[in-house]
Design a protein around this motif. Sequence first.
Motif, PDB file in Angstrom:
ATOM      1  N   THR A   3       1.346  -1.166  -9.532  1.00 36.40           N
ATOM      2  CA  THR A   3       2.561  -1.921  -9.257  1.00 36.40           C
ATOM      3  C   THR A   3       2.233  -3.145  -8.407  1.00 36.40           C
ATOM      4  O   THR A   3       1.134  -3.262  -7.861  1.00 36.40           O
ATOM      5  CB  THR A   3       3.587  -1.047  -8.523  1.00 36.40           C
ATOM      6  OG1 THR A   3       3.052  -0.686  -7.244  1.00 36.40           O
ATOM      7  CG2 THR A   3       3.936   0.191  -9.318  1.00 36.40           C
ATOM      8  N   ALA A   4       3.206  -4.027  -8.282  1.00 40.23           N
ATOM      9  CA  ALA A   4       3.009  -5.235  -7.485  1.00 40.23           C
ATOM     10  C   ALA A   4       2.763  -4.888  -6.019  1.00 40.23           C
ATOM     11  O   ALA A   4       1.989  -5.569  -5.330  1.00 40.23           O
ATOM     12  CB  ALA A   4       4.216  -6.158  -7.608  1.00 40.23           C
ATOM     13  N   LYS A  10      -3.379  -4.006  -1.520  1.00 39.74           N
ATOM     14  CA  LYS A  10      -4.833  -4.091  -1.668  1.00 39.74           C
ATOM     15  C   LYS A  10      -5.350  -5.454  -1.216  1.00 39.74           C
ATOM     16  O   LYS A  10      -6.386  -5.548  -0.543  1.00 39.74           O
ATOM     17  CB  LYS A  10      -5.211  -3.816  -3.122  1.00 39.74           C
ATOM     18  CG  LYS A  10      -6.693  -3.686  -3.350  1.00 39.74           C
ATOM     19  CD  LYS A  10      -6.972  -3.221  -4.747  1.00 39.74           C
ATOM     20  CE  LYS A  10      -8.437  -3.235  -5.029  1.00 39.74           C
ATOM     21  NZ  LYS A  10      -9.101  -1.985  -4.740  1.00 39.74           N
ATOM     22  N   ALA A  11      -4.630  -6.526  -1.539  1.00 39.78           N
ATOM     23  CA  ALA A  11      -5.035  -7.870  -1.110  1.00 39.78           C
ATOM     24  C   ALA A  11      -4.937  -8.008   0.406  1.00 39.78           C
ATOM     25  O   ALA A  11      -5.822  -8.593   1.046  1.00 39.78           O
ATOM     26  CB  ALA A  11      -4.163  -8.912  -1.798  1.00 39.78           C
ATOM     27  N   ILE A  56       2.235   3.362  -4.475  1.00 41.81           N
ATOM     28  CA  ILE A  56       1.956   3.456  -3.051  1.00 41.81           C
ATOM     29  C   ILE A  56       3.220   3.915  -2.338  1.00 41.81           C
ATOM     30  O   ILE A  56       4.333   3.545  -2.730  1.00 41.81           O
ATOM     31  CB  ILE A  56       1.452   2.105  -2.503  1.00 41.81           C
ATOM     32  CG1 ILE A  56       0.890   2.259  -1.103  1.00 41.81           C
ATOM     33  CG2 ILE A  56       2.516   1.044  -2.552  1.00 41.81           C
ATOM     34  CD1 ILE A  56       0.098   1.052  -0.640  1.00 41.81           C
ATOM     35  N   TRP A  57       3.051   4.755  -1.341  1.00 44.86           N
ATOM     36  CA  TRP A  57       4.197   5.228  -0.572  1.00 44.86           C
ATOM     37  C   TRP A  57       4.762   4.084   0.258  1.00 44.86           C
ATOM     38  O   TRP A  57       4.041   3.196   0.712  1.00 44.86           O
ATOM     39  CB  TRP A  57       3.794   6.381   0.341  1.00 44.86           C
ATOM     40  CG  TRP A  57       3.441   7.621  -0.406  1.00 44.86           C
ATOM     41  CD1 TRP A  57       2.196   8.077  -0.678  1.00 44.86           C
ATOM     42  CD2 TRP A  57       4.348   8.537  -0.998  1.00 44.86           C
ATOM     43  NE1 TRP A  57       2.258   9.221  -1.408  1.00 44.86           N
ATOM     44  CE2 TRP A  57       3.573   9.539  -1.617  1.00 44.86           C
ATOM     45  CE3 TRP A  57       5.732   8.621  -1.086  1.00 44.86           C
ATOM     46  CZ2 TRP A  57       4.143  10.607  -2.294  1.00 44.86           C
ATOM     47  CZ3 TRP A  57       6.302   9.684  -1.747  1.00 44.86           C
ATOM     48  CH2 TRP A  57       5.510  10.664  -2.344  1.00 44.86           C
ATOM     49  N   ALA A  58       6.054   4.126   0.489  1.00 48.48           N
ATOM     50  CA  ALA A  58       6.724   3.052   1.226  1.00 48.48           C
ATOM     51  C   ALA A  58       6.217   2.956   2.653  1.00 48.48           C
ATOM     52  O   ALA A  58       6.055   1.844   3.182  1.00 48.48           O
ATOM     53  CB  ALA A  58       8.232   3.260   1.221  1.00 48.48           C
ATOM     54  N   ASP A  59       5.932   4.086   3.316  1.00 48.80           N
ATOM     55  CA  ASP A  59       5.462   4.029   4.695  1.00 48.80           C
ATOM     56  C   ASP A  59       4.063   3.407   4.782  1.00 48.80           C
ATOM     57  O   ASP A  59       3.762   2.680   5.729  1.00 48.80           O
ATOM     58  CB  ASP A  59       5.498   5.397   5.352  1.00 48.80           C
ATOM     59  CG  ASP A  59       4.621   6.429   4.652  1.00 48.80           C
ATOM     60  OD1 ASP A  59       4.304   6.236   3.465  1.00 48.80           O
ATOM     61  OD2 ASP A  59       4.271   7.429   5.306  1.00 48.80           O
ATOM     62  N   VAL A  60       3.232   3.648   3.798  1.00 51.77           N
ATOM     63  CA  VAL A  60       1.902   3.037   3.778  1.00 51.77           C
ATOM     64  C   VAL A  60       2.020   1.532   3.525  1.00 51.77           C
ATOM     65  O   VAL A  60       1.361   0.720   4.179  1.00 51.77           O
ATOM     66  CB  VAL A  60       1.007   3.712   2.710  1.00 51.77           C
ATOM     67  CG1 VAL A  60      -0.320   2.994   2.577  1.00 51.77           C
ATOM     68  CG2 VAL A  60       0.794   5.173   3.045  1.00 51.77           C
TER      69      VAL A  60
END
Length: 120
Positions: A3-4, A10-11, A56-60
Amino acid sequence: MSTAEVVQSKARLSDLLRWESRGPGDLDNAMRRLSRRHGVDYGTLWSLRYRTPKRIWADVYTAIADAYANEIERQRGKLDDAATAAEPLLGSDRASVRAARTLSGRPARASAALVDEDRQ
């Protein structure tokens, strides 16, 4: 397909690691320092770096975004400190000092006039 949010995280992690790393071979230690400083699990950072997840989880996501924003602010503070240190040596009208002030987002310091206008 990621996903975006995963691509953006990651960036941001890549930038954080680049800023934190002290040289070749320090990537793992830099990841551990970031984990301790910003409260993101080391395993999560490692997997985001080496095994890109699909989601990816929102908290991460928010923890990495907050860490990125904090690091940007820390870098701006360091740039402002460098401009403050250089100003007495180079003068406030020097292009490098003005550029550092502009990039740091902090206003230029008022230079002390040699002659006080009120006492003339």
